[in-house]
Design an enzyme around this catalytic site. Sequence first.
Site, short mmCIF file in Angstrom:
data_model
loop_
_atom_site.label_atom_id
_atom_site.label_comp_id
_atom_site.label_asym_id
_atom_site.label_seq_id
_atom_site.Cartn_x
_atom_site.Cartn_y
_atom_site.Cartn_z
N TYR A 109 34.95 29.47 43.88
CA TYR A 109 36.10 29.25 43.25
C TYR A 109 35.17 29.50 41.44
O TYR A 109 34.81 29.32 40.36
CB TYR A 109 37.26 28.41 42.66
CG TYR A 109 38.50 29.07 43.34
CD1 TYR A 109 39.08 29.94 42.83
CD2 TYR A 109 38.18 29.29 45.12
CE1 TYR A 109 39.53 30.49 42.64
CE2 TYR A 109 39.31 29.56 45.42
CZ TYR A 109 40.21 30.30 44.51
OH TYR A 109 41.40 31.43 45.08
N ASN A 136 45.64 39.30 38.15
CA ASN A 136 44.40 38.01 38.66
C ASN A 136 44.33 36.86 37.74
O ASN A 136 45.34 36.52 37.22
CB ASN A 136 43.47 39.45 37.06
CG ASN A 136 43.15 40.66 37.17
OD1 ASN A 136 43.47 40.74 38.80
ND2 ASN A 136 42.91 41.81 37.11
N HIS A 171 49.36 34.85 40.41
CA HIS A 171 49.22 34.41 41.63
C HIS A 171 47.98 32.94 40.76
O HIS A 171 47.12 32.48 40.75
CB HIS A 171 47.76 34.96 41.85
CG HIS A 171 48.30 36.10 42.28
ND1 HIS A 171 47.17 37.62 43.14
CD2 HIS A 171 49.43 36.65 43.49
CE1 HIS A 171 48.20 38.24 44.04
NE2 HIS A 171 49.34 37.94 44.46
N CYS A 206 48.65 13.39 43.61
CA CYS A 206 50.04 13.72 42.39
C CYS A 206 50.93 14.41 42.20
O CYS A 206 51.18 14.44 40.92
CB CYS A 206 49.40 12.38 41.28
SG CYS A 206 47.76 13.01 40.25
N ASN A 222 43.34 54.60 38.79
CA ASN A 222 42.90 54.18 38.96
C ASN A 222 41.44 54.78 39.55
O ASN A 222 41.70 55.82 39.91
CB ASN A 222 43.16 53.62 41.04
CG ASN A 222 42.90 52.95 41.88
OD1 ASN A 222 41.58 52.58 41.82
ND2 ASN A 222 43.77 51.69 41.90
N ALA A 264 39.72 52.26 34.07
CA ALA A 264 40.92 51.83 33.14
C ALA A 264 40.10 51.99 32.01
O ALA A 264 41.26 51.72 30.81
CB ALA A 264 41.54 50.66 33.93
P1 OAD Z 1 41.96 45.29 44.62
O1 OAD Z 1 40.33 43.98 44.54
O2 OAD Z 1 42.32 44.83 45.93
O3 OAD Z 1 42.35 46.12 44.45
C1 OAD Z 1 41.45 46.38 42.86
C2 OAD Z 1 41.42 47.84 42.96
O4 OAD Z 1 41.04 48.30 41.29
C3 OAD Z 1 40.66 49.21 43.63
O5 OAD Z 1 42.03 50.16 43.70
C4 OAD Z 1 39.65 49.52 42.49
O6 OAD Z 1 39.80 51.27 43.37
C5 OAD Z 1 40.59 49.80 41.07
N1 OAD Z 1 39.51 49.41 40.47
C6 OAD Z 1 37.82 49.70 40.63
N2 OAD Z 1 37.69 49.38 39.46
C7 OAD Z 1 38.46 49.60 38.15
C8 OAD Z 1 38.77 50.14 37.04
N3 OAD Z 1 37.36 50.27 36.42
N4 OAD Z 1 39.73 51.09 36.48
C9 OAD Z 1 40.90 50.91 37.26
N5 OAD Z 1 40.57 50.37 38.64
C10 OAD Z 1 40.01 50.06 39.30
O7 OAD Z 1 42.28 44.39 43.91
P2 OAD Z 1 44.07 43.74 43.30
O8 OAD Z 1 45.26 44.84 44.05
O9 OAD Z 1 44.67 42.85 42.41
O10 OAD Z 1 44.36 37.90 46.06
O11 OAD Z 1 44.27 42.67 44.80
C11 OAD Z 1 45.20 42.12 44.58
C12 OAD Z 1 44.86 40.88 45.64
O12 OAD Z 1 44.64 40.30 46.89
C13 OAD Z 1 44.28 39.97 44.26
O13 OAD Z 1 44.97 38.76 43.66
C14 OAD Z 1 43.99 38.66 45.67
C15 OAD Z 1 43.14 39.82 46.51
O14 OAD Z 1 43.51 39.15 47.58
C16 OAD Z 1 44.62 36.56 46.26
O15 OAD Z 1 43.06 35.87 45.85
C17 OAD Z 1 45.59 36.19 46.89
#
Ligand code: OAD
Length: 248
Positions: free
Chosen positions: A70, A105, A122, A133, A220, A238
Amino acid sequence: MMDFKNPLAEATARLRDARRVLVLTGAGISAESGVPTFRGAGGYWRDHRAEDLASPEGFARDPKLVWEWYTERRRTLNGVKPNPGHHALAALERAVPASLLATQNVDGLHQAAGSEKMVTLHGDIWTTRCLDCGDERTEPGRLHEELPPRCEGCGGALRPAVVWFGEMLPTEPLERIERFISERDPVDVVLVVGTSGVFGHIQRWALAPRERGAIVIEINPEPSALSELVDIQLQGAAGEILPRLIER
Ligand code: OAD
């Protein structure tokens, strides 16, 4: 998926006429700011184990390891800014006041770009919670020197106040999304941006508004778990597509 001659023009027109828009974002919206995603090339889950770094069990086993990760992510975030994708979504909110953005995010970049009608599913990477506490503090930019950090009030162990695997989503944002979707005035457009769409609730929120006429647009560069189910797939980054889509 619907077959449009010019999907970007179709999506732009639908968004221009929209009165209620639901936006769902994931790590991909921040990729062009220089924030790594989780899945895919260069993603965290390529060489890290999610269960070690982002679960209550992993934290109980090795809080220092979790905090190192982190802290590395916090350090990265201290050097980045919102990109044109975040700014375009903030502009969309100003143009369509009855909109809601739900992000997975924890990086705070939507807020930095000026989005206000939003929920974080999240949590926030800059917030800590004391396991003893319960004190919660949000300290943007803070890098703890000693890891794992201790609570300044009671000396207890601090954890990042984010949602980990195996944990429940916070109820308030969840209910706000459900309410937004089920209001009498239907959602016209769902925008799904930069998420792999692996979670069932994300898929459900993306697709449920369709039963009352919404069009679902995905942005995407890669196929996601949702790509085959959406109406319009805009393949690309994006930060390039959103400013063109949200031209008003
Ligand atoms: P992921 O890392 O699973 O997916 C990211 C997505 O963004 C993929 O589908 C990529 O193709 C896409 N991507 C990459 N570059 C991009 C760009 N420039 N423009 C648009 N899209 C792009 O991320 P999340 O779907 O957010 O949770 O993952 C969901 C959750 O799983 C996260 O919040 C995290 C993760 O594990 C926890 O840590 C609990």
